[in-house]
Design a protein around this motif. Structure first.
Motif, PDB file in Angstrom:
ATOM      1  N   VAL A  23       0.810  -1.220   0.000  1.00 42.14           N
ATOM      2  CA  VAL A  23       0.000   0.000   0.000  1.00 42.14           C
ATOM      3  C   VAL A  23       0.847   1.276   0.000  1.00 42.14           C
ATOM      4  N   ILE A  24       2.125   1.139  -0.325  1.00 38.00           N
ATOM      5  CA  ILE A  24       3.014   2.304  -0.326  1.00 38.00           C
ATOM      6  C   ILE A  24       3.382   2.659  -1.759  1.00 38.00           C
ATOM      7  N   SER A  25       3.058   3.868  -2.171  1.00 38.85           N
ATOM      8  CA  SER A  25       3.415   4.331  -3.505  1.00 38.85           C
ATOM      9  C   SER A  25       4.889   4.719  -3.534  1.00 38.85           C
ATOM     10  N   PRO A  26       5.507   4.767  -4.730  1.00 38.89           N
ATOM     11  CA  PRO A  26       6.920   5.161  -4.812  1.00 38.89           C
ATOM     12  C   PRO A  26       7.201   6.519  -4.182  1.00 38.89           C
ATOM     13  N   GLY A  27       6.310   7.493  -4.413  1.00 39.08           N
ATOM     14  CA  GLY A  27       6.523   8.812  -3.840  1.00 39.08           C
ATOM     15  C   GLY A  27       6.469   8.817  -2.330  1.00 39.08           C
ATOM     16  N   PHE A  28       5.590   7.983  -1.760  1.00 39.73           N
ATOM     17  CA  PHE A  28       5.459   7.956  -0.305  1.00 39.73           C
ATOM     18  C   PHE A  28       6.641   7.238   0.356  1.00 39.73           C
ATOM     19  N   LYS A  29       7.308   6.358  -0.384  1.00 36.05           N
ATOM     20  CA  LYS A  29       8.521   5.739   0.149  1.00 36.05           C
ATOM     21  C   LYS A  29       9.559   6.803   0.474  1.00 36.05           C
ATOM     22  N   ALA A  30       9.649   7.804  -0.399  1.00 37.35           N
ATOM     23  CA  ALA A  30      10.598   8.893  -0.153  1.00 37.35           C
ATOM     24  C   ALA A  30      10.239   9.630   1.136  1.00 37.35           C
ATOM     25  N   PHE A  31       8.948   9.852   1.347  1.00 37.98           N
ATOM     26  CA  PHE A  31       8.501  10.520   2.577  1.00 37.98           C
ATOM     27  C   PHE A  31       8.880   9.702   3.807  1.00 37.98           C
ATOM     28  N   LEU A  32       8.622   8.407   3.766  1.00 33.50           N
ATOM     29  CA  LEU A  32       8.923   7.546   4.915  1.00 33.50           C
ATOM     30  C   LEU A  32      10.412   7.532   5.215  1.00 33.50           C
ATOM     31  N   GLY A  33      11.226   7.541   4.162  1.00 29.43           N
ATOM     32  CA  GLY A  33      12.665   7.581   4.373  1.00 29.43           C
ATOM     33  C   GLY A  33      13.105   8.853   5.047  1.00 29.43           C
ATOM     34  N   MET A  34      12.519   9.973   4.641  1.00 29.13           N
ATOM     35  CA  MET A  34      12.872  11.251   5.265  1.00 29.13           C
ATOM     36  C   MET A  34      12.382  11.311   6.703  1.00 29.13           C
ATOM     37  N   GLU A  35      11.169  10.850   6.937  1.00 24.69           N
ATOM     38  CA  GLU A  35      10.607  10.882   8.283  1.00 24.69           C
ATOM     39  C   GLU A  35      11.427  10.026   9.241  1.00 24.69           C
ATOM     40  N   ALA A  36      11.922   8.894   8.749  1.00 30.98           N
ATOM     41  CA  ALA A  36      12.680   7.973   9.593  1.00 30.98           C
ATOM     42  C   ALA A  36      14.065   8.493   9.943  1.00 30.98           C
ATOM     43  N   THR A  37      14.615   9.385   9.118  1.00 33.74           N
ATOM     44  CA  THR A  37      15.991   9.837   9.336  1.00 33.74           C
ATOM     45  C   THR A  37      16.095  11.300   9.750  1.00 33.74           C
ATOM     46  N   ALA A  38      15.016  12.057   9.615  1.00 38.96           N
ATOM     47  CA  ALA A  38      15.061  13.482   9.950  1.00 38.96           C
ATOM     48  C   ALA A  38      15.200  13.692  11.451  1.00 38.96           C
ATOM     49  N   SER A  39      15.758  14.829  11.803  1.00 40.43           N
ATOM     50  CA  SER A  39      15.824  15.206  13.223  1.00 40.43           C
ATOM     51  C   SER A  39      14.620  16.057  13.610  1.00 40.43           C
ATOM     52  N   ALA A  40      14.027  16.737  12.613  1.00 44.43           N
ATOM     53  CA  ALA A  40      12.870  17.591  12.895  1.00 44.43           C
ATOM     54  C   ALA A  40      11.928  17.605  11.693  1.00 44.43           C
ATOM     55  N   LEU A  41      10.641  17.703  11.995  1.00 46.46           N
ATOM     56  CA  LEU A  41       9.605  17.783  10.962  1.00 46.46           C
ATOM     57  C   LEU A  41       8.662  18.927  11.305  1.00 46.46           C
ATOM     58  N   HIS A  42       8.467  19.830  10.341  1.00 46.33           N
ATOM     59  CA  HIS A  42       7.497  20.909  10.473  1.00 46.33           C
ATOM     60  C   HIS A  42       6.357  20.629   9.504  1.00 46.33           C
ATOM     61  N   ASN A  43       5.135  20.593  10.009  1.00 46.89           N
ATOM     62  CA  ASN A  43       4.000  20.159   9.204  1.00 46.89           C
ATOM     63  C   ASN A  43       2.824  21.125   9.375  1.00 46.89           C
ATOM     64  N   TYR A  44       2.341  21.689   8.261  1.00 45.74           N
ATOM     65  CA  TYR A  44       1.115  22.480   8.286  1.00 45.74           C
ATOM     66  C   TYR A  44       0.013  21.677   7.616  1.00 45.74           C
ATOM     67  N   GLU A  45      -1.151  21.570   8.271  1.00 49.81           N
ATOM     68  CA  GLU A  45      -2.298  20.858   7.715  1.00 49.81           C
ATOM     69  C   GLU A  45      -3.537  21.739   7.822  1.00 49.81           C
ATOM     70  N   SER A  46      -4.282  21.793   6.728  1.00 53.45           N
ATOM     71  CA  SER A  46      -5.485  22.621   6.709  1.00 53.45           C
ATOM     72  C   SER A  46      -6.771  21.819   6.717  1.00 53.45           C
ATOM     73  N   GLU A  47      -6.694  20.512   6.398  1.00 55.79           N
ATOM     74  CA  GLU A  47      -7.906  19.715   6.243  1.00 55.79           C
ATOM     75  C   GLU A  47      -8.066  18.608   7.275  1.00 55.79           C
ATOM     76  N   TYR A  48      -6.985  18.052   7.759  1.00 56.15           N
ATOM     77  CA  TYR A  48      -7.109  16.958   8.726  1.00 56.15           C
ATOM     78  C   TYR A  48      -5.951  16.963   9.713  1.00 56.15           C
ATOM     79  N   VAL A  49      -6.097  16.195  10.754  1.00 56.22           N
ATOM     80  CA  VAL A  49      -5.083  16.096  11.795  1.00 56.22           C
ATOM     81  C   VAL A  49      -3.803  15.514  11.185  1.00 56.22           C
ATOM     82  N   PRO A  50      -2.633  16.065  11.488  1.00 56.68           N
ATOM     83  CA  PRO A  50      -1.382  15.512  10.963  1.00 56.68           C
ATOM     84  C   PRO A  50      -1.266  14.019  11.263  1.00 56.68           C
TER      85      PRO A  50
END
Length: 292
Positions: A101-128
């Motif tokens: 259920v993981i698209s190629p583009g979302f794999k890149a996101f998961l890789g960044m999330e797993a290795t990042a030290s900080a994440l800044h997220n703005y959401e306008s429609e749903y809970v992060p």
């Protein structure tokens, strides 16, 4: 630069490798088009290598690039070491449960999330995503994505719940979330599901690495009105510069262009200044709970 390859994750090695390959190409004065023509590669192959999107990296590809870039032997061995990690280890999302259920583009996101030290997220429609409850996730995928089977939804829920472990790892991801007040009042799943979701947000703000702010309706127009976005920061900002992640129903993509990154980082800073602080924002969350 990664100094301990034995403990390094494949995701970190892919990102580090991609960043260093791009720097070496630029240092050699070559464009992407020139490189792929020399190697008879498709343009997308080099792009995936430089953005860390490939699940695994072939050592032979790294050797070919090192030859073109005239890389010194020590650096070439290090780059081949990065590639070897991607072949011998697997990231958690490469398991049989999550992979379908993981698209190629979302794999890149998961890789960044797993290795990042900080994440800044703005959401306008749903809970992060890192703050969502299981029931909230399930309703989103039932309503927002047509055609998903119950098995696929179960997998998506499991994926989201596993992702949230980054907030409690050691060292934990530093997560700053800014959400529109509309998110608090949109009854995803009905009052009961939404009350539990808002209570979970309040609970998560007790973690020292989690900061949540709410942009109230009363502030009027603001820089987040163009849509949601996320920016990732890494411990080594020289080797791994900040990255912006964007998505919509059809696709996910990242940008590393300095002008784009600066634009989104400035937008997030402006939103932080515009929104009430964490304590006042928490009061907005609790008020929305009472209204339910």
């Amino acid at each position: 630069m990664i100094t301990d390859l034995e403990s390094a994750t494949p995701a970190l090695c892919r990102l580090q490798l991609g960043s260093e390959l791009r720097q070496l190409r630029l240092k050699a004065g070559l464009t992407s088009t020139q490189v792929v023509r020399k190697l008879l590669w498709s343009p997308s192959k080099l792009t995936r290598l430089e953005t860390g999107e490939n699940a695994t990296v072939e050592t032979s590809d790294i050797m070919a690039l090192c030859q073109i870039y005239a890389v010194d032997p020590e650096t070439a061995e290090l780059l081949k070491g990065y590639a070897a990690v991607t072949k011998t280890k697997r990231d958690w999302w490469q398991s049989a449960l999550h992979r379908p259920v993981i698209s190629p583009g979302f794999k890149a996101f998961l890789g960044m999330e797993a290795t990042a030290s900080a994440l800044h997220n703005y959401e306008s429609e749903y809970v992060p995503g890192l703050l969502q409850t299981e029931a909230y996730v399930r309703v989103i995928h039932q309503r927002a994505y047509d055609g998903l089977s119950e098995e696929e939804i179960d997998r998506m829920v499991a994926l989201r719940m596993t992702r949230q472990q980054v907030l409690r790892r050691e060292p934990p991801l530093k997560f700053a979330a800014i959400i529109s007040e509309a998110v608090l009042h949109r009854q995803v799943g009905g009052p009961e599901v939404m009350r539990a979701q808002l209570a979970h947000i309040a609970e998560m703000t007790s973690l020292p690495n989690v900061r949540v702010q709410v942009v109230p309706f009363t502030v009027g127009a603001h820089r987040g009105m163009s849509g949601a976005f996320a920016t990732f920061q890494f411990r080594d900002r020289v080797a791994l510069k900040p990255i912006v992640y964007l998505e919509n129903l059809a696709d996910h993509w990242v940008t590393r262009q300095e002008a784009d990154v600066e634009l989104f980082e400035e937008a997030f800073t402006d939103l932080q200044a515009l929104a009430p602080g964490p304590e006042e924002s928490l009061n907005l969350v609790k008020t929305a709970m009472k209204e339910l």
